[in-house]
Structures are given as structure tokens and as C-alpha cells.
Motif scaffolding. Structure first.
Motif, PDB file in Angstrom:
ATOM      1  N   PHE A  46      26.519   7.834 -33.033  1.00 38.57           N
ATOM      2  CA  PHE A  46      25.761   7.569 -34.256  1.00 38.57           C
ATOM      3  C   PHE A  46      24.265   7.655 -33.984  1.00 38.57           C
ATOM      4  N   GLU A  47      23.502   7.715 -35.076  1.00 38.06           N
ATOM      5  CA  GLU A  47      22.038   7.710 -35.003  1.00 38.06           C
ATOM      6  C   GLU A  47      21.521   6.525 -35.799  1.00 38.06           C
ATOM      7  N   PHE A  48      20.345   6.055 -35.448  1.00 38.29           N
ATOM      8  CA  PHE A  48      19.775   4.938 -36.200  1.00 38.29           C
ATOM      9  C   PHE A  48      18.249   5.009 -36.207  1.00 38.29           C
TER      10      PHE A  48
ATOM     11  N   GLN B 161      14.892  -4.491 -35.489  1.00 39.66           N
ATOM     12  CA  GLN B 161      15.749  -4.245 -36.643  1.00 39.66           C
ATOM     13  C   GLN B 161      16.128  -2.775 -36.627  1.00 39.66           C
ATOM     14  N   THR B 162      17.389  -2.502 -36.910  1.00 41.40           N
ATOM     15  CA  THR B 162      17.827  -1.107 -36.936  1.00 41.40           C
ATOM     16  C   THR B 162      18.444  -0.801 -38.294  1.00 41.40           C
ATOM     17  N   PHE B 163      18.463   0.481 -38.626  1.00 41.43           N
ATOM     18  CA  PHE B 163      18.845   0.920 -39.967  1.00 41.43           C
ATOM     19  C   PHE B 163      19.589   2.242 -39.897  1.00 41.43           C
ATOM     20  N   VAL B 164      20.439   2.456 -40.896  1.00 43.12           N
ATOM     21  CA  VAL B 164      20.909   3.804 -41.188  1.00 43.12           C
ATOM     22  C   VAL B 164      19.755   4.468 -41.926  1.00 43.12           C
ATOM     23  N   VAL B 165      19.301   5.633 -41.456  1.00 46.37           N
ATOM     24  CA  VAL B 165      18.172   6.296 -42.122  1.00 46.37           C
ATOM     25  C   VAL B 165      18.589   7.650 -42.666  1.00 46.37           C
TER      26      VAL B 165
ATOM     27  N   ARG C  41      20.255   1.347 -45.055  1.00 45.87           N
ATOM     28  CA  ARG C  41      20.884   0.023 -44.970  1.00 45.87           C
ATOM     29  C   ARG C  41      20.745  -0.508 -43.552  1.00 45.87           C
ATOM     30  N   PRO C  42      20.770  -1.835 -43.416  1.00 41.10           N
ATOM     31  CA  PRO C  42      20.551  -2.413 -42.096  1.00 41.10           C
ATOM     32  C   PRO C  42      21.730  -2.209 -41.159  1.00 41.10           C
ATOM     33  N   LEU C  43      21.422  -2.034 -39.878  1.00 41.54           N
ATOM     34  CA  LEU C  43      22.442  -2.064 -38.812  1.00 41.54           C
ATOM     35  C   LEU C  43      22.154  -3.327 -37.976  1.00 41.54           C
TER      36      LEU C  43
END
Ligand code: HEM
Length: 164
Positions: A37-39, A58-62, A70-72
Motif C-alpha cells: 500500500f501507499e500512504f 498521522q498517515t492518510f490514504v491520499v 481518510r486517516p490511516l
């Protein structure tokens, strides 16, 4: 942008001054038990004049254009530099982990390994971690190797961020 060391930075934190501020970028993840996956990631290192840095990632789906969809994962904790270029880090994760890390500061490179990974009864079986952080040509590169779910210590995440 020229980065200036804050005047009220605690002297013990000076070896970590290069981390201060907000970093934003993108990363990749993998593990034998999941899909690649990518983030997107945002890291904030702040100080309050005491001998530690406060850290929040903080990580996210971009989306393609970098929009945060949305947040990861999120994690937060304290980076506590010690004499002789040693460092202690305490991290907490909403996924049920609390970790104690020990490591070494070597200029603009920091290597950490877990001493303890404590987990709640409902958390996944994470047993150890190794992290590398480095400033390379003004970019913050970091990588996280993890032992979890019966797998040996191996890459879960790596990312490149720039100061924003
Ligand atoms: C940059 C932060 C992180 C991101 C973006 C991220 C993302 C992901 C994603 C997308 C998955 C697969 C889907 C899922 O099972 O939910 C996953 C699985 C997992 N992650 Fe992470 N993760 C991050 C940090 C961490 C950290 C810090 C830990 C441990 C403390 C961790 C432990 C795990 C475990 C144990 C799994 C499940 C493996 C399995 O089910 O076999 N992750 N992660």
C-alpha cells in the motif's frame, strides 16, 4: 526555507534540533501477510523547553493530487535524548501498543530498536521493531521494520518527507 533553532530549546535536545517542525510526504508499506500500500504522512516534532521532543505522526490514504482522503495510522510519543548520543523514545498507538525504544543519534541519522512492545489483549501480535530516521539532502527519510503475526523482523513502512 531556512530552519532556525529556537532560542528556548533545551540544550539536551540540541542533537535532535534538525527534526523540529512539520514534515509531509509519502510512503509505502508492505508485509508478507498483507497487500502492498501507499500512504501520505504528516509528522510534527515540537518542543516546550523541556528535555524532550513531542512527536506526532498521522498517515492518510491520499488521492492522485495529494488530497488527504481518510486517516490511516496515528502514533505519538516523546523523544528523550540522553548523554553520549543515546536516545530513549516512548510511543503509543491507537491500535493497542505502547513501546519503549532505545537508540543512537549519529548526526542526522537515528537508529532505534524496541526494548518492549506492550499490547492490549485485542491488539495484533507485534513483538519487535527497528526504525531508521535520516536527513538526506534536506529530506527526512525513515523506515520501520516490524516483527508481527509470527513473521520475522522485516520492512513494514518506508517514507520520504519534506519540511513544510
Ligand atoms: C505509517 C504508519 C502505518 C501505516 C500507514 C500502516 C498501514 C497498514 C495497513 C494499510 C495495513 C493492512 C491493512 C490492515 O490490516 O489494517 C497494516 C497492517 C498492519 N500493521 Fe501497519 N501501518 C502503520 C504503522 C504500523 C505500526 C507502527 C505498527 C506496529 C506498532 C503496525 C502494525 C501492523 C500490523 C500488526 C498489521 C497487520 C498484519 C497482519 O494482519 O498480518 N503498523 N498497516
Amino acid at each position: 526555507m531556512v530552519f532556525e533553532i529556537p532560542q528556548d530549546l533545551h540544550p539536551d535536545v540540541m542533537p535532535l534540533a534538525w527534526l523540529l517542525g512539520r514534515w509531509e510526504g509519502r510512503g509505502h508499506g508492505d508485509y508478507p501477510t498483507i497487500e502492498k500500500f501507499e500512504f501520505g504522512q504528516q509528522i510534527d516534532f515540537t518542543h516546550n523547553g523541556k528535555p524532550y521532543l513531542h512527536y506526532v505522526s498521522q498517515t492518510f490514504v491520499v488521492g492522485e493530487d495529494g488530497t488527504k482522503e481518510r486517516p490511516l495510522a496515528v502514533e505519538t510519543g516523546f523523544w528523550r535524548p540522553q548523554p553520549d548520543n543515546k536516545i530513549e523514545v516512548i510511543l503509543a498507538h491507537p491500535t493497542g501498543f505502547a513501546e519503549i525504544w532505545y537508540g543512537d543519534i549519529d548526526g542526522a541519522k537515528i537508529e532505534l530498536q524496541t526494548d518492549v512492545v506492550a499490547r492490549t489483549v485485542t491488539a495484533k501480535e507485534v513483538t519487535a521493531g527497528h526504525r531508521l530516521y535520516g536527513l538526506v539532502n534536506g529530506e527526512l527519510l525513515w523506515a520501520y521494520d516490524m516483527a508481527a503475526e509470527g513473521q520475522s523482523l522485516q520492512p513494514h513502512l518506508w517514507a520520504t518527507l519534506i519540511r513544510s
